[in-house]
Design a protein around this motif. Structure first.
Motif, PDB file in Angstrom:
ATOM      1  N   SER A 192     -25.002 -27.873  -7.992  1.00 21.53           N
ATOM      2  CA  SER A 192     -25.228 -27.604  -9.405  1.00 21.53           C
ATOM      3  C   SER A 192     -24.151 -28.274 -10.225  1.00 21.53           C
ATOM      4  N   ALA A 193     -24.407 -28.406 -11.521  1.00 26.21           N
ATOM      5  CA  ALA A 193     -23.466 -29.089 -12.403  1.00 26.21           C
ATOM      6  C   ALA A 193     -22.131 -28.359 -12.416  1.00 26.21           C
ATOM      7  N   ALA A 194     -21.056 -29.155 -12.308  1.00 20.55           N
ATOM      8  CA  ALA A 194     -19.712 -28.577 -12.285  1.00 20.55           C
ATOM      9  C   ALA A 194     -19.188 -28.390 -13.696  1.00 20.55           C
ATOM     10  N   GLN A 195     -18.201 -27.511 -13.806  1.00 14.24           N
ATOM     11  CA  GLN A 195     -17.529 -27.354 -15.088  1.00 14.24           C
ATOM     12  C   GLN A 195     -16.687 -28.601 -15.364  1.00 14.24           C
ATOM     13  N   GLY A 196     -16.531 -28.937 -16.630  1.00 13.55           N
ATOM     14  CA  GLY A 196     -15.673 -30.061 -16.976  1.00 13.55           C
ATOM     15  C   GLY A 196     -16.384 -31.393 -16.960  1.00 13.55           C
ATOM     16  N   ALA A 197     -17.708 -31.409 -17.054  1.00  9.81           N
ATOM     17  CA  ALA A 197     -18.470 -32.652 -17.143  1.00  9.81           C
ATOM     18  C   ALA A 197     -19.609 -32.440 -18.127  1.00  9.81           C
ATOM     19  N   PRO A 198     -19.946 -33.448 -18.931  1.00  9.79           N
ATOM     20  CA  PRO A 198     -21.055 -33.297 -19.878  1.00  9.79           C
ATOM     21  C   PRO A 198     -22.353 -32.966 -19.166  1.00  9.79           C
ATOM     22  N   ARG A 199     -23.201 -32.196 -19.821  1.00  7.56           N
ATOM     23  CA  ARG A 199     -24.493 -31.826 -19.218  1.00  7.56           C
ATOM     24  C   ARG A 199     -25.408 -33.049 -19.143  1.00  7.56           C
ATOM     25  N   VAL A 200     -25.449 -33.836 -20.218  1.00 11.69           N
ATOM     26  CA  VAL A 200     -26.296 -35.034 -20.266  1.00 11.69           C
ATOM     27  C   VAL A 200     -25.470 -36.186 -20.815  1.00 11.69           C
ATOM     28  N   VAL A 201     -25.551 -37.325 -20.143  1.00 11.91           N
ATOM     29  CA  VAL A 201     -24.957 -38.569 -20.631  1.00 11.91           C
ATOM     30  C   VAL A 201     -26.089 -39.572 -20.812  1.00 11.91           C
ATOM     31  N   LEU A 202     -26.335 -39.960 -22.049  1.00  9.55           N
ATOM     32  CA  LEU A 202     -27.391 -40.915 -22.375  1.00  9.55           C
ATOM     33  C   LEU A 202     -26.745 -42.277 -22.624  1.00  9.55           C
ATOM     34  N   ILE A 203     -27.133 -43.281 -21.846  1.00  9.51           N
ATOM     35  CA  ILE A 203     -26.576 -44.625 -21.962  1.00  9.51           C
ATOM     36  C   ILE A 203     -27.686 -45.560 -22.403  1.00  9.51           C
ATOM     37  N   PRO A 211     -32.227 -36.639 -36.523  1.00 11.31           N
ATOM     38  CA  PRO A 211     -31.588 -36.909 -35.233  1.00 11.31           C
ATOM     39  C   PRO A 211     -31.464 -35.630 -34.410  1.00 11.31           C
ATOM     40  N   LEU A 212     -31.618 -35.748 -33.111  1.00 13.11           N
ATOM     41  CA  LEU A 212     -31.575 -34.569 -32.254  1.00 13.11           C
ATOM     42  C   LEU A 212     -30.241 -33.845 -32.327  1.00 13.11           C
ATOM     43  N   TRP A 213     -29.161 -34.563 -32.702  1.00 14.26           N
ATOM     44  CA  TRP A 213     -27.863 -33.879 -32.762  1.00 14.26           C
ATOM     45  C   TRP A 213     -27.811 -32.823 -33.859  1.00 14.26           C
ATOM     46  N   VAL A 214     -28.669 -32.911 -34.865  1.00 16.21           N
ATOM     47  CA  VAL A 214     -28.666 -31.904 -35.923  1.00 16.21           C
ATOM     48  C   VAL A 214     -29.099 -30.554 -35.350  1.00 16.21           C
ATOM     49  N   LYS A 215     -30.214 -30.540 -34.631  1.00 17.47           N
ATOM     50  CA  LYS A 215     -30.700 -29.293 -34.044  1.00 17.47           C
ATOM     51  C   LYS A 215     -29.757 -28.799 -32.937  1.00 17.47           C
ATOM     52  N   LEU A 216     -29.237 -29.708 -32.124  1.00 10.44           N
ATOM     53  CA  LEU A 216     -28.355 -29.293 -31.036  1.00 10.44           C
ATOM     54  C   LEU A 216     -27.085 -28.642 -31.571  1.00 10.44           C
ATOM     55  N   ARG A 217     -26.482 -29.236 -32.576  1.00 12.40           N
ATOM     56  CA  ARG A 217     -25.240 -28.665 -33.107  1.00 12.40           C
ATOM     57  C   ARG A 217     -25.509 -27.342 -33.822  1.00 12.40           C
ATOM     58  N   LYS A 256     -22.393 -29.014 -28.173  1.00 14.38           N
ATOM     59  CA  LYS A 256     -21.403 -30.024 -28.523  1.00 14.38           C
ATOM     60  C   LYS A 256     -21.958 -31.406 -28.217  1.00 14.38           C
ATOM     61  N   VAL A 257     -21.927 -32.270 -29.230  1.00 12.67           N
ATOM     62  CA  VAL A 257     -22.500 -33.610 -29.111  1.00 12.67           C
ATOM     63  C   VAL A 257     -21.425 -34.654 -29.366  1.00 12.67           C
ATOM     64  N   VAL A 258     -21.415 -35.695 -28.550  1.00 12.19           N
ATOM     65  CA  VAL A 258     -20.466 -36.803 -28.656  1.00 12.19           C
ATOM     66  C   VAL A 258     -21.273 -38.095 -28.759  1.00 12.19           C
ATOM     67  N   THR A 259     -20.900 -38.973 -29.695  1.00  7.10           N
ATOM     68  CA  THR A 259     -21.535 -40.290 -29.779  1.00  7.10           C
ATOM     69  C   THR A 259     -20.453 -41.357 -29.763  1.00  7.10           C
ATOM     70  N   ASP A 290     -22.002 -31.118 -24.354  1.00  2.91           N
ATOM     71  CA  ASP A 290     -23.348 -30.909 -23.838  1.00  2.91           C
ATOM     72  C   ASP A 290     -24.103 -32.228 -23.748  1.00  2.91           C
ATOM     73  N   LEU A 291     -23.941 -33.065 -24.750  1.00  5.79           N
ATOM     74  CA  LEU A 291     -24.636 -34.355 -24.779  1.00  5.79           C
ATOM     75  C   LEU A 291     -23.669 -35.436 -25.213  1.00  5.79           C
ATOM     76  N   VAL A 292     -23.613 -36.521 -24.440  1.00 12.66           N
ATOM     77  CA  VAL A 292     -22.864 -37.722 -24.806  1.00 12.66           C
ATOM     78  C   VAL A 292     -23.867 -38.858 -24.948  1.00 12.66           C
ATOM     79  N   MET A 293     -23.839 -39.551 -26.080  1.00  9.31           N
ATOM     80  CA  MET A 293     -24.721 -40.688 -26.324  1.00  9.31           C
ATOM     81  C   MET A 293     -23.857 -41.928 -26.524  1.00  9.31           C
ATOM     82  N   THR A 294     -24.096 -42.951 -25.713  1.00 10.37           N
ATOM     83  CA  THR A 294     -23.290 -44.158 -25.835  1.00 10.37           C
ATOM     84  C   THR A 294     -24.180 -45.385 -25.770  1.00 10.37           C
TER      85      THR A 294
END
Length: 724
Positions: free
Chosen positions: A32-43, A149-155, A160-163, A426-430
């Motif tokens: 399962s997903a570990a603590q200390g890593a983003p849930r989703v990374v979108l590249i 943008p999806l980050w509006v609903k997520l936040r 937590k959203v990172v771009t 929770d989400l990183v978009m790069t």
């Protein structure tokens, strides 16, 4: 844009080297997903095309044991991923972020007009209001945007959203270009997340080439020699020095000197290293905390370029210097400089001060914004005459390839820093710019393309096969660079058992052989430029009519508008290519345009909605005629002066001509060549294999569904069976 010494690369892991054995693969997939890593990374890999990735996985260019190949084998992938029309970078990325088509999200091209703007003030699609704005009573922020943008609903749901340089997230207040006293039509808060890194830009001085000879060098002054000694640099021949250039950037003057060193200790005069430095700073010994770099040391037998930070620059900018040829006796020395690049601090809205802190975090941990691969160098478009005119093609291409490698490394390090700074995201978009830039320059795969843009006979049997083969290798290297970025980001999150990693692209790619001068075609049809304006992005055109009461200073009445709109459609429909060298022998040729759409009009000229109608392909700020060329044709690439195609009549201003580059996107999204990619694997993706046919607008609702967040009502896509 590239980066060298300022990278904190860390260790090169087994993932990066491609040495993943089956047990290691299993370790990436289970648990399962570990603590200390983003849930989703979108590249997002700009311009990545599924058919090319499949080919490169099959022929060994890409390995199935890391990066994209690992995602495909370990998780799910799309057989095809339909992007939006037009299949351009800005609309494609905003569609990924909003789950809405270009006409709905109102980012309708890479460059277009806001109908609230004066007629000659286009806006970049990367800085345009997402979901439009209200026009009634003067332009102002919309209370009900047509896309979100999806980050509006997520936040709003506490996520937590990172771009990291993802289009649409930039921390700017959007205003109407050219409109004096324009109000904010989209506030920065709508375009800002928890950690926001905007995409950088360039300023003067722009790219330049330099050719020096032995007579340009004289004995270096004692200060230079002593500074080199203090920096631990030794020369076994007398240190020589030349003045390279003087320039001012953002009000700060720089005088760049170049010192020549002989480091070979072989008993001969054998200069092999150049040191570039600002006269005001001298040659400092270091160390140099980022973003500073100190002098640029370049030994072209090891590496042809180095970064150079411009100390004191208010935008914290820098350049990259190149040495493409260095004769041991300095009889011929060819150098080049990139444009000056930075992340704009002045563009950031005062209402989101955290964005400046985020930018500073990148500056001090990754370095200044670096120059990306520059088509103006390859195409020698820097000046008239070009300062690169004397550079052999091999050296010009070496500069571009160096930029591809270093730029992707820099973008990867920016994304890695964003992840490291926000392990609880929770989400990183790069966003990664390659392979798009290389495909534009090097997709020389159609026999109708001129291998020499200045020679109309260099098509078909006249193509240069060595250049075709060389350019294909550059395409492969671009995909390898993008794949290395994916592998490094998988490693950065600790593997696929920690984070769900999704790789997507905004569009596919196709070769083109003919440049189209649309404004010339409109002028030849008698359409006046003060009434009709074409704004093009690749093969897509938005053609605006200067409607009275809509555009500031509009002059065209509704009755005249109807006539002009009909006339524009007729002109585009009648534009045909009848040259059999390009139409595959069809005796009557074929229409140059694939699709033409007219803005819907009300029955009455007095209707208050006149000129504001929309449909599936026409958004609020689309042209009054929106048209897309057929594959093989592109509005970009017209040379100055134009070069007549083989078999065309001579003309000083041809509508159809030879282009000076090779790859394009922006065509109709239904074409297989424009298909984007989608690969995903991670702890929430238990299934494997093909998802079949999907759409890029399905990605946002899929991510929202993973987090249990209800999509905005404006979402047109549907959640995919992506996550369990």
């Amino acid at each position: 844009m590239p980066q060298a010494e300022s990278f904190h690369r860390g260790r090169v892991s087994a993932v990066l080297r491609g040495w993943l054995y089956p047990a290691a693969v299993a370790g990436l997939l289970l648990g399962s997903a570990a603590q200390g890593a983003p849930r989703v990374v979108l590249i997002s890999l700009d311009g990545a095309t599924p058919t090319l990735i499949d080919e490169f996985l099959a022929d060994g260019t890409l390995t199935p044991r890391r990066g994209i190949g690992l995602l495909k084998s370990a998780g799910v992938y799309a057989a095809s991923n339909q992007t939006v029309t037009p299949s351009l970078t800005a609309p494609g990325h905003i569609a990924i972020a909003t789950g809405a088509s270009a006409a709905r999200n109102d980012v309708v091209a890479n460059t277009f007009l806001l109908i609230a703007s004066p007629f000659s003030n286009p806006i970049s699609g990367f800085g345009a209001p997402i979901g439009g704005y209200d026009t009634q009573g003067g332009p102002h922020e919309s209370a009900h945007p047509t896309a979100e943008p999806l980050w509006v609903k997520l936040r709003a749901a506490g996520k937590k959203v990172v771009t990291a340089t993802f289009p649409g997230s930039d921390g700017v207040d959007v205003k109407v270009p050219g409109l004096a006293g324009s109000p904010v039509i989209q506030p920065a808060q709508y375009r800002t997340v928890d950690y926001t890194i905007p995409y950088g830009t360039a300023t003067a001085p722009f790219q330049k080439g330099f050719t020096l000879g032995a007579s340009d060098f004289t004995a270096a002054p004692a200060a230079t020699v002593s500074q080199l000694a203090a920096a631990g640099r030794t020369s076994f021949s007398p240190v020589l020095e030349a003045h390279l250039e003087t320039f001012t950037s953002s009000g700060v003057p720089y005088a760049i000197k170049v010192a020549a060193l002989d480091t070979s200790n072989d008993g001969r005069i054998n200069y092999d290293t150049l040191v570039l430095f600002d006269q005001a700073q001298g040659i400092q010994p270091g160390p140099f905390p980022l973003p500073s770099t100190g002098p640029a040391y370049i030994k072209p037998s090891d590496k042809i370029s180095a970064l150079f930070y411009l100390e004191g620059h208010p935008q914290k900018a820098g350049v990259r210097y190149f040495v493409t040829y260095l004769a041991p006796d300095l009889s011929t020395v060819r150098l080049a400089r990139s444009s000056t690049t930075y992340i704009s601090r002045t563009a950031i809205s005062p209402s989101v001060p955290q964005v400046l802190a985020d930018i500073d975090d990148i500056l001090t941990h990754v370095g200044f914004w670096q120059p990306q691969p520059d088509y103006r160098i390859v195409e020698k478009l820097d000046a008239t005459p070009s300062t690169f005119a004397s550079f052999p093609d091999a050296e010009i291409e070496a500069i571009y390839e160096e930029l591809v490698t270093e730029w992707v490394k820099y973008q990867t390090e920016v994304a890695k820093r964003a992840i490291a700074r926000n392990p609880d995201a929770d989400l990183v978009m790069t966003y990664i710019e390659q392979p798009d830039g290389s495909e534009h320059q090097f997709l020389l795969t159609d026999p109708r393309q001129p291998s020499d843009p200045h020679d109309p006979n260099s098509i078909g049997s006249g193509q240069d096969p060595a250049k075709v083969a060389r350019y294909w290798q550059y395409i492969k290297k671009a995909y390898q660079a993008a794949d290395q970025a994916v592998a490094a980001l998988i490693e950065a999150v600790g593997g696929l058992h920690n984070s769900n990693v999704i790789v997507v692209s905004d569009h596919g790619f196709a070769p083109f052989h003919t440049a189209v001068n649309l404004n010339q075609a409109l002028a030849e049809a008698g359409l006046r430029s003060d009434q009709v304006k074409a704004v093009t992005s690749g093969p897509a055109a938005n053609i605006y009519i200067n409607l009275k009461g809509r555009e500031p200073g509009g002059t065209v009445t509704p009755a005249e508008f109807r006539v002009l709109q009909k006339r524009i459609v007729e002109v585009l429909q009648n534009l045909k290519d009848e040259n059999p060298n390009y139409t595959l022998g069809f005796p009557r040729g074929w229409p140059v345009f694939s699709k033409i759409f007219a803005r819907p009009l009300p029955s009455s000229d007095s209707d208050p909605g006149f000129g504001l109608g929309t449909n599936a392909y026409i958004g609020q700020d689309s042209g009054d005629v929106f048209a897309v060329l057929r594959v093989g044709y592109n509005f970009d690439g017209v040379q100055n002066p134009p070069v007549t195609r083989r078999g065309d009549p001579a003309s000083a201003k041809p509508v159809l001509s030879l282009p000076n580059f090779y790859g394009a996107h922006g065509y109709m999204s239904t074409l297989p060549e424009m298909s984007a990619v989608l690969y995903a694997a991670g702890p929430d993706i238990r299934r494997r294999g093909s998802l079949g046919k999907v759409r890029n607008i399905d990605l946002a609702p899929s991510i929202l569904a993973l987090f249990g967040v209800t999509p905005a009502a404006t979402v047109e896509g549907r959640a995919l069976p992506l996550f369990h």
